[in-house]
Design a protein around this motif. Structure first.
Motif, short mmCIF file in Angstrom:
data_model
loop_
_atom_site.label_atom_id
_atom_site.label_comp_id
_atom_site.label_asym_id
_atom_site.label_seq_id
_atom_site.Cartn_x
_atom_site.Cartn_y
_atom_site.Cartn_z
N GLU A 1 -34.26 14.64 3.74
CA GLU A 1 -34.86 13.47 3.10
C GLU A 1 -35.79 13.88 1.96
OE1 GLU A 1 -34.65 13.81 6.46
OE2 GLU A 1 -33.08 12.30 6.71
N GLU B 1 -29.53 6.18 -2.54
CA GLU B 1 -29.36 6.01 -1.09
C GLU B 1 -28.34 6.98 -0.51
OE1 GLU B 1 -30.44 2.16 -3.06
OE2 GLU B 1 -28.80 3.57 -3.32
N THR B 2 -27.41 7.45 -1.34
CA THR B 2 -26.37 8.35 -0.85
C THR B 2 -26.76 9.82 -0.95
OG1 THR B 2 -25.25 8.42 -2.99
CG2 THR B 2 -24.53 6.71 -1.43
N SER C 1 -21.91 6.31 7.94
CA SER C 1 -21.98 5.19 8.88
C SER C 1 -23.34 4.53 8.87
CB SER C 1 -21.66 5.67 10.31
OG SER C 1 -20.35 6.15 10.37
N GLU C 2 -24.39 5.35 8.80
CA GLU C 2 -25.75 4.79 8.73
C GLU C 2 -25.94 3.97 7.46
OE1 GLU C 2 -28.48 8.06 9.02
OE2 GLU C 2 -27.78 8.61 11.03
N LEU C 3 -25.41 4.47 6.33
CA LEU C 3 -25.50 3.72 5.08
C LEU C 3 -24.79 2.38 5.18
CD1 LEU C 3 -24.92 6.57 2.46
CD2 LEU C 3 -27.00 5.21 2.75
N GLU D 1 -24.16 0.69 7.93
CA GLU D 1 -24.89 -0.19 8.84
C GLU D 1 -26.11 -0.79 8.16
OE1 GLU D 1 -25.94 1.78 12.48
OE2 GLU D 1 -23.86 2.29 12.93
N ARG D 2 -26.82 0.01 7.38
CA ARG D 2 -28.05 -0.45 6.74
C ARG D 2 -27.78 -1.38 5.56
NH1 ARG D 2 -32.31 3.94 4.83
NH2 ARG D 2 -30.43 4.59 3.77
N PHE D 3 -26.80 -1.03 4.70
CA PHE D 3 -26.56 -1.81 3.49
C PHE D 3 -25.32 -2.70 3.57
CE2 PHE D 3 -28.86 1.99 2.06
CZ PHE D 3 -29.94 1.38 1.45
N SER E 1 -21.41 -3.25 0.24
CA SER E 1 -22.50 -3.01 -0.72
C SER E 1 -22.13 -1.83 -1.61
CB SER E 1 -23.80 -2.70 0.03
OG SER E 1 -23.67 -1.46 0.71
N GLY F 1 -22.64 1.42 0.30
CA GLY F 1 -21.62 1.54 1.34
C GLY F 1 -20.27 1.92 0.77
#
Length: 172
Positions: free
Chosen positions: A63, A81-82, A101-103, A105-107, A111, A114
């Motif tokens: 991060e 974000e990626t 998968s997290e991206l 789920e979040r966006f 999107s 995504g």
């Protein structure tokens, strides 16, 4: 019909081997033996690689690197974000898939982040994983220009993925 593909392929291969007078059992056991030798040769490299990726992700360094590189990604058209996906993909497919998968789920899968994640996962390679496997199997000790060239290709793939998503899925 597709359910019969594998059994028919195996039957054809066996029939072809019999036609060519090949000792099928010996060929099968020889292939299995060589496969196990290859697996034993690459296992140490694979364990070290997967351990390093897990440590990188758990430490929070991923991060932090994403935050530092966000302006560069913005210049290349890669969504910030990626960034974790961009860093993990060259090392591990399963880790990159988890981030993708997290991206989603979040966006959301429709999107921009995504869709970029989905296209990036399909158009880039797990460079270090593949070179570790192939170079270990072949006994290559020095990769010379293979890794830098592959990483440049990955970066081009990430940028081209973001561009393709912008072109084919314009934000209204």
């Amino acid at each position: 019909m597709m359910a019969l593909f594998i059994p028919l392929l195996l039957a054809f291969t066996g029939a072809w081997g019999i036609y060519k007078q090949v000792d099928l059992f010996h060929a099968l056991t020889t292939g299995a033996r060589e496969g196990l030798k290859t697996a034993a040769d690459i296992l140490p490299s694979l364990v070290v690689l997967l351990t390093a990726v897990t440590m990188l992700r758990a430490s929070g360094a991923l991060e932090a690197m994403a935050g530092v590189c966000a302006p560069v990604f913005s210049l290349l058209g890669i969504p910030a974000e990626t960034a974790p996906l961009v860093f993990l993909r060259p090392f591990t497919g399963s880790g990159a898939l988890a981030v993708g998968s997290e991206l989603m789920e979040r966006f959301g899968p429709d999107s921009y982040p995504g869709r970029c994640a989905a296209v990036m996962l399909g158009s880039t390679e797990t460079t270090f994983y593949v070179t570790t496997i192939y170079f270990s199997a072949c006994g290559i000790k020095k990769s010379r220009y293979a890794i830098p060239a592959a990483l440049c290709a990955d970066l081009a793939g990430f940028a081209a993925s973001a561009l393709a998503v912008r072109l084919f899925f314009p934000v209204g």
